[in-house]
Scaffold this motif. Structure first.
Motif, PDB file in Angstrom:
ATOM      1  N   GLU A  40       0.798  -1.228   0.000  1.00  0.00           N
ATOM      2  CA  GLU A  40       0.000   0.000   0.000  1.00  0.00           C
ATOM      3  C   GLU A  40       0.830   1.277   0.000  1.00  0.00           C
ATOM      4  O   GLU A  40       0.443   2.267  -0.623  1.00  0.00           O
ATOM      5  CB  GLU A  40      -0.923   0.009   1.224  1.00  0.00           C
ATOM      6  N   GLU A  41       1.964   1.265   0.717  1.00  0.00           N
ATOM      7  CA  GLU A  41       2.714   2.506   0.902  1.00  0.00           C
ATOM      8  C   GLU A  41       4.127   2.479   0.327  1.00  0.00           C
ATOM      9  O   GLU A  41       4.771   3.521   0.266  1.00  0.00           O
ATOM     10  CB  GLU A  41       2.778   2.844   2.392  1.00  0.00           C
ATOM     11  N   GLY A  42       4.621   1.306  -0.012  1.00  0.00           N
ATOM     12  CA  GLY A  42       5.997   1.193  -0.494  1.00  0.00           C
ATOM     13  C   GLY A  42       6.959   0.898   0.639  1.00  0.00           C
ATOM     14  O   GLY A  42       6.697   1.242   1.801  1.00  0.00           O
ATOM     15  N   ILE A  43       8.047   0.269   0.309  1.00  0.00           N
ATOM     16  CA  ILE A  43       9.012  -0.189   1.305  1.00  0.00           C
ATOM     17  C   ILE A  43       9.597   0.971   2.122  1.00  0.00           C
ATOM     18  O   ILE A  43       9.847   0.844   3.312  1.00  0.00           O
ATOM     19  CB  ILE A  43      10.138  -1.028   0.629  1.00  0.00           C
ATOM     20  N   ALA A  44       9.782   2.117   1.499  1.00  0.00           N
ATOM     21  CA  ALA A  44      10.396   3.261   2.171  1.00  0.00           C
ATOM     22  C   ALA A  44       9.537   3.806   3.306  1.00  0.00           C
ATOM     23  O   ALA A  44      10.052   4.442   4.221  1.00  0.00           O
ATOM     24  CB  ALA A  44      10.683   4.366   1.158  1.00  0.00           C
ATOM     25  N   ARG A  45       8.249   3.529   3.286  1.00  0.00           N
ATOM     26  CA  ARG A  45       7.347   4.083   4.301  1.00  0.00           C
ATOM     27  C   ARG A  45       7.008   3.086   5.406  1.00  0.00           C
ATOM     28  O   ARG A  45       6.234   3.391   6.296  1.00  0.00           O
ATOM     29  CB  ARG A  45       6.070   4.560   3.632  1.00  0.00           C
ATOM     30  N   VAL A  46       7.607   1.913   5.353  1.00  0.00           N
ATOM     31  CA  VAL A  46       7.333   0.882   6.351  1.00  0.00           C
ATOM     32  C   VAL A  46       8.195   1.127   7.585  1.00  0.00           C
ATOM     33  O   VAL A  46       9.381   1.414   7.470  1.00  0.00           O
ATOM     34  CB  VAL A  46       7.607  -0.525   5.759  1.00  0.00           C
ATOM     35  N   SER A  47       7.579   1.013   8.755  1.00  0.00           N
ATOM     36  CA  SER A  47       8.313   1.168  10.022  1.00  0.00           C
ATOM     37  C   SER A  47       7.753   0.169  11.033  1.00  0.00           C
ATOM     38  O   SER A  47       6.644  -0.348  10.867  1.00  0.00           O
ATOM     39  CB  SER A  47       8.149   2.589  10.561  1.00  0.00           C
ATOM     40  N   HIS A  48       8.522  -0.050  12.088  1.00  0.00           N
ATOM     41  CA  HIS A  48       8.042  -0.930  13.166  1.00  0.00           C
ATOM     42  C   HIS A  48       6.707  -0.416  13.713  1.00  0.00           C
ATOM     43  O   HIS A  48       5.789  -1.194  13.952  1.00  0.00           O
ATOM     44  CB  HIS A  48       9.059  -0.997  14.312  1.00  0.00           C
ATOM     45  N   ARG A  49       6.615   0.879  13.908  1.00  0.00           N
ATOM     46  CA  ARG A  49       5.411   1.480  14.488  1.00  0.00           C
ATOM     47  C   ARG A  49       4.193   1.225  13.596  1.00  0.00           C
ATOM     48  O   ARG A  49       3.137   0.807  14.072  1.00  0.00           O
ATOM     49  CB  ARG A  49       5.626   2.984  14.686  1.00  0.00           C
ATOM     50  N   LYS A  50       4.336   1.444  12.290  1.00  0.00           N
ATOM     51  CA  LYS A  50       3.209   1.228  11.369  1.00  0.00           C
ATOM     52  C   LYS A  50       2.836  -0.252  11.286  1.00  0.00           C
ATOM     53  O   LYS A  50       1.661  -0.601  11.223  1.00  0.00           O
ATOM     54  CB  LYS A  50       3.554   1.750   9.975  1.00  0.00           C
ATOM     55  N   ILE A  51       3.845  -1.095  11.289  1.00  0.00           N
ATOM     56  CA  ILE A  51       3.586  -2.539  11.225  1.00  0.00           C
ATOM     57  C   ILE A  51       2.830  -2.992  12.466  1.00  0.00           C
ATOM     58  O   ILE A  51       1.824  -3.704  12.370  1.00  0.00           O
ATOM     59  CB  ILE A  51       4.902  -3.332  11.062  1.00  0.00           C
ATOM     60  N   ALA A  52       3.291  -2.561  13.651  1.00  0.00           N
ATOM     61  CA  ALA A  52       2.634  -2.956  14.900  1.00  0.00           C
ATOM     62  C   ALA A  52       1.184  -2.471  14.923  1.00  0.00           C
ATOM     63  O   ALA A  52       0.275  -3.231  15.284  1.00  0.00           O
ATOM     64  CB  ALA A  52       3.408  -2.405  16.095  1.00  0.00           C
ATOM     65  N   ALA A  53       0.963  -1.232  14.511  1.00  0.00           N
ATOM     66  CA  ALA A  53      -0.399  -0.695  14.496  1.00  0.00           C
ATOM     67  C   ALA A  53      -1.274  -1.498  13.538  1.00  0.00           C
ATOM     68  O   ALA A  53      -2.411  -1.857  13.864  1.00  0.00           O
ATOM     69  CB  ALA A  53      -0.375   0.781  14.110  1.00  0.00           C
TER      70      ALA A  53
END
Length: 189
Positions: free
Chosen positions: A24-37
């Protein structure tokens, strides 16, 4: 709050959430925080289950490649001869190109990572090897390698075209690569 021990699906939810976010957002926008949420887990779960973001990404992409290899297997396990195998490969191209845009995006994101980082290149190398195993059930190894590349190209072209080519053109390209008049080695499994 549940711990990893009482929530056996947590790790899988994290992997699924990672793939969804990449798509949905691309690899560059992935973070631990977004993944956990996205996974509905505490932030610390991503580092509890994975040794950093690279480990998480590699495992998520490994899960994704397993999915694509299963699609290959579903299409290529049944054909009895080379003609049926050609039809199955054409079906595969059309399923992959008409299916989830998610899979297309994930494939391209993985290829971009592989172009830059050897660890992901190893993952794509293994993915291609596993895909060719299915093709080699019906075609010799050199033909399987060429056909694997053709599948990738035709799938990408169909998925991104404003007017995708039809199944007849797909089958013609497959027939040219596989040389309908050539002998093909059937490798029993």
């Amino acid at each position: 709050m549940a711990t990893g021990h009482t929530d056996p699906q947590r790790r899988e939810r994290i992997l699924d959430a990672t793939l969804d976010l990449i798509a949905e957002e691309g690899i560059a926008r992935v973070s631990h925080r977004k993944i956990a949420a996205r996974a509905g887990v505490p932030l610390g779960s991503t580092t509890y289950h994975f040794d950093g973001i690279d480990d998480l990404l590699r495992e998520a992409f490994s899960r994704f490649t397993d999915h694509i290899v299963a699609v290959f297997d579903a299409h290529l396990c049944a054909p009895a001869d080379a003609d049926e195998a050609r039809q199955a490969v054409a079906d595969l191209v059309h399923v992959l190109s008409e299916g989830s845009g998610r899979d297309l995006v994930l494939t391209q994101e993985l290829y971009t990572l592989a172009a830059r980082q050897p660890a992901y290149r190893e993952l794509t190398h293994e993915w291609m090897r596993r895909s060719r195993v299915h093709l080699e059930k019906h075609f010799d190894p050199d033909t399987a390698r060429q056909l694997d590349a053709l599948i990738e190209g035709l799938t990408l072209h169909r998925a991104l075209a404003t007017e995708p080519h039809d199944r007849a053109l797909t089958l013609e390209a497959i027939t040219r690569i596989t040389g309908a008049g050539r002998r093909h080695r059937h490798v029993p499994r």
